[in-house]
Scaffold this motif. Sequence first.
Motif, PDB file in Angstrom:
ATOM      1  N   GLY C  27      24.109  48.593  35.996  1.00 47.74           N
ATOM      2  CA  GLY C  27      25.271  48.341  35.165  1.00 47.74           C
ATOM      3  C   GLY C  27      25.551  49.574  34.323  1.00 47.74           C
ATOM      4  N   GLU C  28      25.425  49.437  33.020  1.00 55.41           N
ATOM      5  CA  GLU C  28      25.650  50.581  32.146  1.00 55.41           C
ATOM      6  C   GLU C  28      24.367  51.086  31.512  1.00 55.41           C
ATOM      7  OE1 GLU C  28      29.434  51.962  32.174  1.00 55.41           O
ATOM      8  OE2 GLU C  28      28.266  52.389  30.386  1.00 55.41           O
ATOM      9  N   VAL C  29      23.249  50.453  31.848  1.00 50.00           N
ATOM     10  CA  VAL C  29      22.004  50.780  31.156  1.00 50.00           C
ATOM     11  C   VAL C  29      21.153  51.698  32.024  1.00 50.00           C
ATOM     12  CG1 VAL C  29      19.910  49.794  30.181  1.00 50.00           C
ATOM     13  CG2 VAL C  29      22.067  48.590  29.959  1.00 50.00           C
ATOM     14  N   VAL C  30      20.597  52.703  31.408  1.00 49.86           N
ATOM     15  CA  VAL C  30      19.723  53.637  32.117  1.00 49.86           C
ATOM     16  C   VAL C  30      18.341  53.024  32.229  1.00 49.86           C
ATOM     17  CG1 VAL C  30      18.612  55.875  31.996  1.00 49.86           C
ATOM     18  CG2 VAL C  30      20.975  55.642  31.320  1.00 49.86           C
ATOM     19  N   VAL C  31      17.827  52.992  33.458  1.00 44.64           N
ATOM     20  CA  VAL C  31      16.540  52.354  33.662  1.00 44.64           C
ATOM     21  C   VAL C  31      15.428  53.387  33.831  1.00 44.64           C
ATOM     22  CG1 VAL C  31      15.280  50.966  35.334  1.00 44.64           C
ATOM     23  CG2 VAL C  31      17.518  50.263  34.602  1.00 44.64           C
ATOM     24  N   VAL C 192      30.874  59.418  13.754  1.00 44.97           N
ATOM     25  CA  VAL C 192      29.554  60.020  13.920  1.00 44.97           C
ATOM     26  C   VAL C 192      28.484  58.945  13.894  1.00 44.97           C
ATOM     27  CG1 VAL C 192      27.896  61.559  12.864  1.00 44.97           C
ATOM     28  CG2 VAL C 192      30.270  62.204  12.949  1.00 44.97           C
ATOM     29  N   ARG C 193      28.598  58.027  12.969  1.00 45.33           N
ATOM     30  CA  ARG C 193      27.579  56.999  12.858  1.00 45.33           C
ATOM     31  C   ARG C 193      27.582  56.100  14.084  1.00 45.33           C
ATOM     32  NH1 ARG C 193      24.936  56.701   8.110  1.00 45.33           N
ATOM     33  NH2 ARG C 193      24.013  54.757   8.818  1.00 45.33           N
ATOM     34  N   ALA C 194      28.764  55.778  14.585  1.00 44.85           N
ATOM     35  CA  ALA C 194      28.800  54.876  15.738  1.00 44.85           C
ATOM     36  C   ALA C 194      28.156  55.515  16.956  1.00 44.85           C
ATOM     37  CB  ALA C 194      30.251  54.504  16.041  1.00 44.85           C
ATOM     38  N   ARG C 195      28.283  56.829  17.084  1.00 40.01           N
ATOM     39  CA  ARG C 195      27.753  57.462  18.294  1.00 40.01           C
ATOM     40  C   ARG C 195      26.330  57.932  18.169  1.00 40.01           C
ATOM     41  NH1 ARG C 195      31.102  60.135  22.604  1.00 40.01           N
ATOM     42  NH2 ARG C 195      29.135  59.654  23.591  1.00 40.01           N
ATOM     43  N   CYS C 196      25.826  58.039  16.963  1.00 40.40           N
ATOM     44  CA  CYS C 196      24.492  58.631  16.820  1.00 40.40           C
ATOM     45  C   CYS C 196      23.427  57.676  16.312  1.00 40.40           C
ATOM     46  CB  CYS C 196      24.531  59.805  15.841  1.00 40.40           C
ATOM     47  SG  CYS C 196      25.416  61.189  16.463  1.00 40.40           S
ATOM     48  N   VAL C 197      23.827  56.694  15.503  1.00 40.33           N
ATOM     49  CA  VAL C 197      22.782  55.864  14.913  1.00 40.33           C
ATOM     50  C   VAL C 197      22.213  54.939  15.974  1.00 40.33           C
ATOM     51  CG1 VAL C 197      22.366  54.080  13.213  1.00 40.33           C
ATOM     52  CG2 VAL C 197      23.810  56.002  12.663  1.00 40.33           C
ATOM     53  N   ILE C 343      24.888  54.777  29.484  1.00 42.47           N
ATOM     54  CA  ILE C 343      25.237  56.065  30.084  1.00 42.47           C
ATOM     55  C   ILE C 343      25.992  56.921  29.082  1.00 42.47           C
ATOM     56  CG2 ILE C 343      26.498  57.194  31.911  1.00 42.47           C
ATOM     57  CD1 ILE C 343      26.185  54.837  33.591  1.00 42.47           C
ATOM     58  N   ALA C 344      26.841  56.274  28.274  1.00 44.67           N
ATOM     59  CA  ALA C 344      27.633  57.051  27.314  1.00 44.67           C
ATOM     60  C   ALA C 344      26.763  57.703  26.259  1.00 44.67           C
ATOM     61  CB  ALA C 344      28.665  56.150  26.653  1.00 44.67           C
ATOM     62  N   ASP C 345      25.528  57.257  26.115  1.00 44.26           N
ATOM     63  CA  ASP C 345      24.650  57.862  25.112  1.00 44.26           C
ATOM     64  C   ASP C 345      23.919  59.073  25.632  1.00 44.26           C
ATOM     65  OD1 ASP C 345      23.623  54.630  23.841  1.00 44.26           O
ATOM     66  OD2 ASP C 345      25.287  55.933  23.290  1.00 44.26           O
ATOM     67  N   ILE C 346      23.998  59.320  26.934  1.00 41.71           N
ATOM     68  CA  ILE C 346      23.206  60.415  27.511  1.00 41.71           C
ATOM     69  C   ILE C 346      23.545  61.764  26.897  1.00 41.71           C
ATOM     70  CG2 ILE C 346      22.686  61.685  29.611  1.00 41.71           C
ATOM     71  CD1 ILE C 346      23.037  59.140  31.158  1.00 41.71           C
ATOM     72  N   PRO C 347      24.823  62.172  26.789  1.00 39.29           N
ATOM     73  CA  PRO C 347      25.071  63.512  26.238  1.00 39.29           C
ATOM     74  C   PRO C 347      24.575  63.661  24.810  1.00 39.29           C
ATOM     75  CG  PRO C 347      27.069  62.646  27.234  1.00 39.29           C
ATOM     76  CD  PRO C 347      26.100  61.540  27.216  1.00 39.29           C
ATOM     77  N   VAL C 348      24.770  62.620  24.002  1.00 36.21           N
ATOM     78  CA  VAL C 348      24.371  62.756  22.604  1.00 36.21           C
ATOM     79  C   VAL C 348      22.854  62.869  22.483  1.00 36.21           C
ATOM     80  CG1 VAL C 348      24.389  61.599  20.388  1.00 36.21           C
ATOM     81  CG2 VAL C 348      26.384  61.526  21.802  1.00 36.21           C
ATOM     82  N   THR C 349      22.127  62.090  23.292  1.00 34.97           N
ATOM     83  CA  THR C 349      20.668  62.184  23.224  1.00 34.97           C
ATOM     84  C   THR C 349      20.187  63.549  23.685  1.00 34.97           C
ATOM     85  OG1 THR C 349      20.677  59.885  23.900  1.00 34.97           O
ATOM     86  CG2 THR C 349      18.567  60.967  23.806  1.00 34.97           C
ATOM     87  N   LEU C 350      20.773  64.020  24.782  1.00 35.17           N
ATOM     88  CA  LEU C 350      20.329  65.316  25.280  1.00 35.17           C
ATOM     89  C   LEU C 350      20.586  66.407  24.271  1.00 35.17           C
ATOM     90  CD1 LEU C 350      21.329  65.486  29.009  1.00 35.17           C
ATOM     91  CD2 LEU C 350      19.077  65.586  28.036  1.00 35.17           C
TER      92      LEU C 350
END
Lengths: 112, 149, 387
Positions: C27-31, C192-197, C343-350
Amino acid sequence: MRLPSLLKEVWSNLFKKPVTVKYPFKRLPVSPIYRGKHEILRDRCTGCGLCAKICPAFAITMETIGDKVFPIIDLGKCIFCYQCEDVCPRGAIRRGKDFELASWSRGDLILR
Amino acid sequence: MVEEYPKLAETLKNELKEALLGYEHIAEKKAFVALVDRGSLIKALELLNKISGGEVHLTSINGADLGEREMELTYFIWLLPQKIRVLVKTRLPKDDLKIQSAVKVMPAAILYEREVHEMLGVVFEGHPRLERLFLPEDWPEGVYPLRRD
Amino acid sequence: MSAIDLIIGPVHPALHEPERFVFKIDGEVVVDVEPRIGFVHRGIEKALSERTFVQDIYLAERICGICNVVHTLTAVQAIENAFGIEVPRRARYLRTIVHELNRMHSHLLILGVACELMGFDTLFMLFWRDREVVMDLVEIITGNRVMSAYNIIGGVRRNISDFEISEIKKALGSMAERLKHYKKVFMEDPTVRARCVNVGYLSRARTLALGAVGPTARGSGVEIDVRAEEPYAAFDEVPYTAVVYNEGDSWARLMVRIDETLESIKIIEQCLDRMPSGPVKVPVPEAAPRTAEGFSVTEAPRGELLHHVYAKEGEDKPIRYRVRTPTYANIPAVCEMLKGGYIADIPVTLVSIDPCFSCTDRVALVDVNSGEKRVVDIFTLMRRYRK
């Protein structure tokens, strides 16, 4: 509704002069110790060859002209670190400010 | 801190006994270097883990080809509570380059051991996946880039 | 559970350096994550042992363009450690100033890039405008905006004049004000808070066990900072306390960097005020005066950097030179952070671990045909960690 915090800055930036410098019509000045194209002062050179030995990029070779030996710098290999200037015992290599060194042929890049 | 060095030396001497081939505190390098026998390397790492109460940070594992017939592995370790940098060194003879993997004791070792294996040919027994990391797939087997021969 | 493979890289707009990740998604979750690094592998460690010590400093500088000062600093400190050379006090202060300027430039870069990835382009441009000021300061001191070439074995290459000192102080004063404003934006802005926290959370125990370093570790509550614990250059006389946040998510890691930039400004101002007089370099032998090992650990902007050199008496080239860069140490940690997120969190985490893959891939041989890199296989690196 809360205003975005950067709105004030955005508004004040609308009335400021743009910071873009329209190169190549205008150029920014570089610092006095900028590491650009070298100047080889042949009347000071003794031909010791220390510059060629220390160059990290192996860009300097010694060339025999008449009965003296002078360095020639291949600007294509040079990394502009200026170790050659530091190590020269007579100050025969000096830094210059020219940084626009692109050319159409590799032969133009050899500095004498 | 400097005051902790003698206590560390005592503990290592008592627990490892003859496996501890030598140790010194090098003030110039602000580090404590211990040379251990390769069979008890894992025991030494576990001991350091215990001394620091689990707060131990594995910084790196380096391998070096000493030229004659030996290779030296250096484990750089930082003990958080005592604030001591410990270098655990061990020597491996070139004709028998095997040592136990440290992954169970310090999970951070997983990538470092792969790199030492890839570049020098040391086999870490017990490593979950001892495979190539940097070299491309068509690199020939058995050629280890950082060896001197 | 049907898992689809999503391949990101090696060339991708969200990544700034080439690396390849294969994500197994449901789905949308990285396993699961399988990274493949090695695309920027240039054979540097072998090349370092074929050049003399002075030439090695310049090669070490080019391991990474953004952290070039810290690579030269660690290289000269490792070689000085092996040779047994003491550096004059003024040189140590000058080294610290350029080192902290480099840190500011690197942090502003990654903060800008993080904002760009979140879609906040205004803040990206504002961070980079301030970065220009820092690069101009570096140019005044060393002669070039990015590749500084300032450190040399035995000291630094140039002295600094009073005019330059006053220029630096002026520029830094106005920067501190703006940075405090940006910090407030980062803390309060809803985008910023919505995408990073709560994105890319990693617990303290796991971060320490996986060997993470730098702001990646300090964002999860692990208090390791080489400047505070193993002081080098002028940090034994200008003491430093580490910046630590306990939240463990991407927001905390980016906040650590903003706070460190503010701390760097204070360190530079203190160094300028307390600058001792004296020589800036000492003469150094060309070949190693004794058979010894030297190592040096410093705090690069991305974490702890280690250079380890083996020198033999009478040889002017090192026997073995080993560089362990911070992003290499952070890779196991980031693989674990990516699991369980969207998946949308991948760039921010990297980007929150500040990846610098030109530093990571610098190992081994120069010879033979490594031009062809056919990625045929996908190998599991972190499968063991799925507990």
